[in-house]
Structure formats: C-alpha cells, structure tokens
Design a protein around this motif. Structure first.
Motif, PDB file in Angstrom:
ATOM      1  N   VAL A 225       0.733  -1.139   0.222  1.00 15.23           N
ATOM      2  CA  VAL A 225      -0.022  -0.136   0.165  1.00 15.23           C
ATOM      3  C   VAL A 225       0.817   1.256   0.046  1.00 15.23           C
ATOM      4  O   VAL A 225       0.403   2.263  -0.525  1.00 15.23           O
ATOM      5  N   ALA A 226       2.139   1.084   0.555  1.00 15.04           N
ATOM      6  CA  ALA A 226       3.002   2.320   0.605  1.00 15.04           C
ATOM      7  C   ALA A 226       3.198   2.720  -0.905  1.00 15.04           C
ATOM      8  O   ALA A 226       3.294   3.851  -1.424  1.00 15.04           O
ATOM      9  N   ALA A 227       3.732   1.673  -1.532  1.00 13.56           N
ATOM     10  CA  ALA A 227       4.131   1.929  -3.135  1.00 13.56           C
ATOM     11  C   ALA A 227       2.969   2.263  -3.825  1.00 13.56           C
ATOM     12  O   ALA A 227       3.090   3.128  -4.710  1.00 13.56           O
ATOM     13  N   ALA A 228       1.772   1.550  -3.524  1.00 13.05           N
ATOM     14  CA  ALA A 228       0.415   1.915  -4.457  1.00 13.05           C
ATOM     15  C   ALA A 228       0.278   3.603  -4.127  1.00 13.05           C
ATOM     16  O   ALA A 228      -0.208   3.894  -5.399  1.00 13.05           O
ATOM     17  N   PHE A 229       0.114   4.013  -3.067  1.00 11.69           N
ATOM     18  CA  PHE A 229      -0.520   5.317  -2.842  1.00 11.69           C
ATOM     19  C   PHE A 229       0.796   6.435  -2.947  1.00 11.69           C
ATOM     20  O   PHE A 229       0.379   7.487  -2.905  1.00 11.69           O
ATOM     21  N   ASN A 230       1.954   5.897  -2.972  1.00 13.68           N
ATOM     22  CA  ASN A 230       3.175   6.988  -3.276  1.00 13.68           C
ATOM     23  C   ASN A 230       2.965   7.495  -4.649  1.00 13.68           C
ATOM     24  O   ASN A 230       3.453   8.487  -4.915  1.00 13.68           O
ATOM     25  N   THR A 259      -5.047  -1.770 -14.528  1.00 18.43           N
ATOM     26  CA  THR A 259      -5.075  -0.420 -14.996  1.00 18.43           C
ATOM     27  C   THR A 259      -5.846   0.398 -13.852  1.00 18.43           C
ATOM     28  O   THR A 259      -5.984   1.652 -14.136  1.00 18.43           O
ATOM     29  N   GLU A 260      -6.342  -0.321 -12.897  1.00 11.83           N
ATOM     30  CA  GLU A 260      -6.852   0.463 -11.624  1.00 11.83           C
ATOM     31  C   GLU A 260      -5.898   1.307 -10.915  1.00 11.83           C
ATOM     32  O   GLU A 260      -4.826   1.140 -10.932  1.00 11.83           O
ATOM     33  N   ARG A 261      -6.456   2.397 -10.422  1.00 10.28           N
ATOM     34  CA  ARG A 261      -5.840   3.168  -9.328  1.00 10.28           C
ATOM     35  C   ARG A 261      -5.995   2.902  -8.147  1.00 10.28           C
ATOM     36  O   ARG A 261      -6.994   2.472  -7.735  1.00 10.28           O
ATOM     37  N   ALA A 262      -4.975   3.250  -7.206  1.00 13.16           N
ATOM     38  CA  ALA A 262      -4.889   2.683  -5.790  1.00 13.16           C
ATOM     39  C   ALA A 262      -6.163   3.172  -4.968  1.00 13.16           C
ATOM     40  O   ALA A 262      -6.758   2.351  -4.209  1.00 13.16           O
ATOM     41  N   GLU A 263      -6.734   4.259  -5.324  1.00 12.52           N
ATOM     42  CA  GLU A 263      -7.788   5.041  -4.409  1.00 12.52           C
ATOM     43  C   GLU A 263      -9.146   4.183  -4.634  1.00 12.52           C
ATOM     44  O   GLU A 263     -10.135   4.380  -3.924  1.00 12.52           O
ATOM     45  N   GLN A 264      -9.233   3.421  -5.676  1.00 19.97           N
ATOM     46  CA  GLN A 264     -10.241   2.851  -5.952  1.00 19.97           C
ATOM     47  C   GLN A 264     -10.556   1.253  -5.597  1.00 19.97           C
ATOM     48  O   GLN A 264     -11.587   0.450  -5.683  1.00 19.97           O
ATOM     49  N   VAL A 265      -9.435   0.939  -4.840  1.00 18.85           N
ATOM     50  CA  VAL A 265      -8.985  -0.517  -4.350  1.00 18.85           C
ATOM     51  C   VAL A 265      -9.565  -0.860  -3.305  1.00 18.85           C
ATOM     52  O   VAL A 265      -9.279   0.101  -2.207  1.00 18.85           O
ATOM     53  N   SER A 266     -10.359  -1.865  -2.671  1.00 18.31           N
ATOM     54  CA  SER A 266     -10.829  -1.911  -1.465  1.00 18.31           C
ATOM     55  C   SER A 266      -9.686  -2.450  -0.728  1.00 18.31           C
ATOM     56  O   SER A 266      -8.740  -3.061  -0.952  1.00 18.31           O
ATOM     57  N   LEU A 267     -10.041  -2.472   0.711  1.00 16.62           N
ATOM     58  CA  LEU A 267      -9.207  -3.032   1.673  1.00 16.62           C
ATOM     59  C   LEU A 267      -9.108  -4.589   1.569  1.00 16.62           C
ATOM     60  O   LEU A 267      -8.096  -5.100   1.452  1.00 16.62           O
ATOM     61  N   GLU A 268     -10.233  -5.288   1.135  1.00 13.71           N
ATOM     62  CA  GLU A 268     -10.314  -6.645   0.846  1.00 13.71           C
ATOM     63  C   GLU A 268      -9.312  -7.124  -0.245  1.00 13.71           C
ATOM     64  O   GLU A 268      -8.423  -8.079  -0.257  1.00 13.71           O
ATOM     65  N   ALA A 269      -9.303  -6.200  -1.294  1.00  8.02           N
ATOM     66  CA  ALA A 269      -8.559  -6.427  -2.595  1.00  8.02           C
ATOM     67  C   ALA A 269      -7.037  -6.277  -2.254  1.00  8.02           C
ATOM     68  O   ALA A 269      -6.393  -7.141  -2.893  1.00  8.02           O
ATOM     69  N   PHE A 270      -6.651  -5.252  -1.537  1.00  5.84           N
ATOM     70  CA  PHE A 270      -5.338  -5.162  -1.180  1.00  5.84           C
ATOM     71  C   PHE A 270      -4.819  -6.081  -0.266  1.00  5.84           C
ATOM     72  O   PHE A 270      -3.584  -6.663  -0.654  1.00  5.84           O
ATOM     73  N   CYS A 271      -5.742  -6.801   0.554  1.00  7.72           N
ATOM     74  CA  CYS A 271      -5.008  -8.042   1.231  1.00  7.72           C
ATOM     75  C   CYS A 271      -4.888  -9.264   0.237  1.00  7.72           C
ATOM     76  O   CYS A 271      -4.083  -9.823   0.726  1.00  7.72           O
ATOM     77  N   ALA A 272      -5.860  -9.361  -0.420  1.00  9.32           N
ATOM     78  CA  ALA A 272      -5.441 -10.516  -1.643  1.00  9.32           C
ATOM     79  C   ALA A 272      -4.435 -10.171  -2.462  1.00  9.32           C
ATOM     80  O   ALA A 272      -3.622 -11.119  -2.519  1.00  9.32           O
ATOM     81  N   LEU A 273      -4.093  -8.967  -2.969  1.00  8.52           N
ATOM     82  CA  LEU A 273      -2.955  -8.740  -3.352  1.00  8.52           C
ATOM     83  C   LEU A 273      -1.597  -8.826  -2.706  1.00  8.52           C
ATOM     84  O   LEU A 273      -0.541  -9.508  -2.961  1.00  8.52           O
ATOM     85  N   ALA A 274      -1.899  -8.661  -1.606  1.00 12.33           N
ATOM     86  CA  ALA A 274      -0.648  -8.897  -0.425  1.00 12.33           C
ATOM     87  C   ALA A 274      -0.382 -10.392  -0.349  1.00 12.33           C
ATOM     88  O   ALA A 274       0.825 -10.791  -0.287  1.00 12.33           O
TER      89      ALA A 274
END
Length: 280
Positions: A225-230, A259-274
């Motif tokens: 998330v640090a990289a995504a929102f940087n 092609t999605e941008r970070a501010e549109q991605v849910s918490l659940e999706a970021f956890c799945a990505l991690a």
C-alpha cells in the motif's frame, strides 16, 4: 478535595516552569480540563487498564486520564523541561503515574506496561503518523493494546477513517481499518490549544479487532500500500512494478484490474494482493 483539584491551573504550571511550546517538538498544549476530561472518557473504561500516553507536555490529558480512574498512567515525554510539572501530578497520584524521559520513536514503552493496555495521547504532530503505523502493524495480532484514543490534525484523522474512492483514502485508512474499528469521536478548533495551530484537530478512537478483517502479512501489506499510494495517480501496474516483476499477474489473481488506480481498490482486494505477493 480530589487529587486533580489540588493541582495548580495549567496556565500557572506553564508560567512557573516556563513551558513555552516548541514547534520543533510538535507541541501544542491543550489546557482546557473539560476537554481533556472529555478525551479521557472517549478512551473507555480505564479502571482495569494501564494507559500509555505519549507527549503529555504539562499534563492536561494526564490529569483527565487519572481523574477518570486509570489504574496507572505511563507517559513518555521527550522534553525534559516538562518533567517538574509532571512530577507534581505524580505526587498528587502516588503510585499511579510514571514518566519516561525519552523519545517514543526510540524506545518501546509497551515493554514497561502489563496488559490490558489502552493508549491515549495528544500526539506531537511530527511523530503521530509514524507511531500509529507502528501500533497497527506489530508482527503478532491481537496487539498488547486494546484501544487507541489519539489526537491528530483533522486532515490526518480523516485519512484514518476514509473509504475507497475518496481523496483521503490511502495507506492509513487501509492499515487502520484492516485490524481495528476506527471512528472520529471529537473535533477541536485551533483555539483550544496553546499556541493555536493553523489547522483543526480531531480525536480518533480505534478498537483493536480480535482478528484482522482479511488475511495478510503486515509487512507485505504495508509495503504494497505504501508503493501503491506513493504514486496514486498512476495505474497500479506502474506504481507497483518495483514490488514484483510479475505484478500484473498478481493483480489479476487478486481480482484487481492492472489499470486500476489505488484509491479505487478496497481493503479486501489489497489484502488479496498482499497474499499473492507473499507467495511469489
């Protein structure tokens, strides 16, 4: 006479000990004891808990926490000028208040407190965000603390409770809401402080969840998330390319369009990505 009534007014304490607030330490003192008592009450039932306070200054919130029945308060104060004023509070509440003169970023005050612990603080502006992230990302969960009741600049408070799609949504929202229930419980104008800051402030209360909302490794999630929102204006496949050479495949596996941008991605999706990144 109660212990708190035996103490001199805070403005008198500041004058006696020459405690002018220092910008270099992020200091803005809260002197209204009605407000400090209100903040202390937002921390919940303190009678069975030890409380950690960071940056007590002359001790306004400290008085509120003790008056509300905190079993014990441990304060960490970097500014040695404040120690005589804080000693007056320790004398009024024998055995219930201790101070560590040090930098909260360099020591682990949680090592000095037996659980259950609540953390309550008018955080110095220059270290507040970093401390919050540390408390939210320990290796083991649930943490040693039950709740956090913290004063921030209003802008930072709004970032903690923000939802996807909003301008305030980002790393702080994800890390806070992943493992805690977060809400703004009090707003304060600049005039409540001495000296008045240029911005409004707000108190955020966070209750630790028994388990994170979604499975993820704290270190990996923080890095992602640090990289995504940087670089939040970029597509994720671009902002996260340094995370993994296979980032597009990881995004697709997590159900996130590259092609999605970070501010549109849910918490659940970021956890799945991690989780996908951790498997690589």
């Amino acid at each position: 006479m109660s212990a708190i009534d035996s103490l001199p007014p805070l403005r008198e304490v500041i004058a006696t000990h020459q405690l002018s607030a220092r910008k270099s330490l992020g200091q803005n003192f809260l002197l209204d004891l009605n407000l400090t008592a209100k903040i202390a009450r937002q921390a919940g039932d303190l009678t069975t808990c030890d409380v950690l306070e960071i940056g007590p200054g002359p001790g306004g919130l400290t008085r509120g926490l003790l008056a509300e029945g905190a079993r014990r308060v441990l304060a960490v104060e970097k500014d040695s000028r404040c120690l005589p004023a804080l000693q007056e509070i320790a004398d009024a509440y024998p055995g219930r208040f201790d101070v560590i003169n040090g930098d909260a970023l360099e020591i682990d005050p949680l090592d000095h407190l037996p659980p259950p612990i609540r953390i309550a603080a008018n955080l110095p502006y220059n270290v507040g965000t970093e401390l919050l992230v540390r408390w939210l990302t320990p290796k083991d969960w649930p943490p040693v603390w039950q709740s956090l009741t913290l004063m921030f600049q209003r802008e930072v408070a709004e970032r903690i409770v923000a939802q996807p799609g909003s301008k305030a949504y980002g790393r702080l929202a994800i890390l806070a809401q992943w493992r805690a229930e977060a809400k703004i419980v009090l707003s304060l104008p600049p005039g409540a402080f001495t000296p008045p800051p240029k911005v409004s402030s707000a108190v955020v209360h966070l209750d630790a969840l028994p388990e994170p909302r979604f499975e993820a490794d704290a270190a990996v999630l923080s890095r992602v998330v640090a990289a995504a929102f940087n670089q939040r204006r970029k597509m994720l496949r671009a902002s996260l390319k340094g995370i993994s050479p296979d980032i597009e495949a990881h995004l697709t596996a997590a159900g996130i369009p590259p092609t999605e941008r970070a501010e549109q991605v849910s918490l659940e999706a970021f956890c799945a990505l991690a989780r996908e990144v951790a498997k690589a």
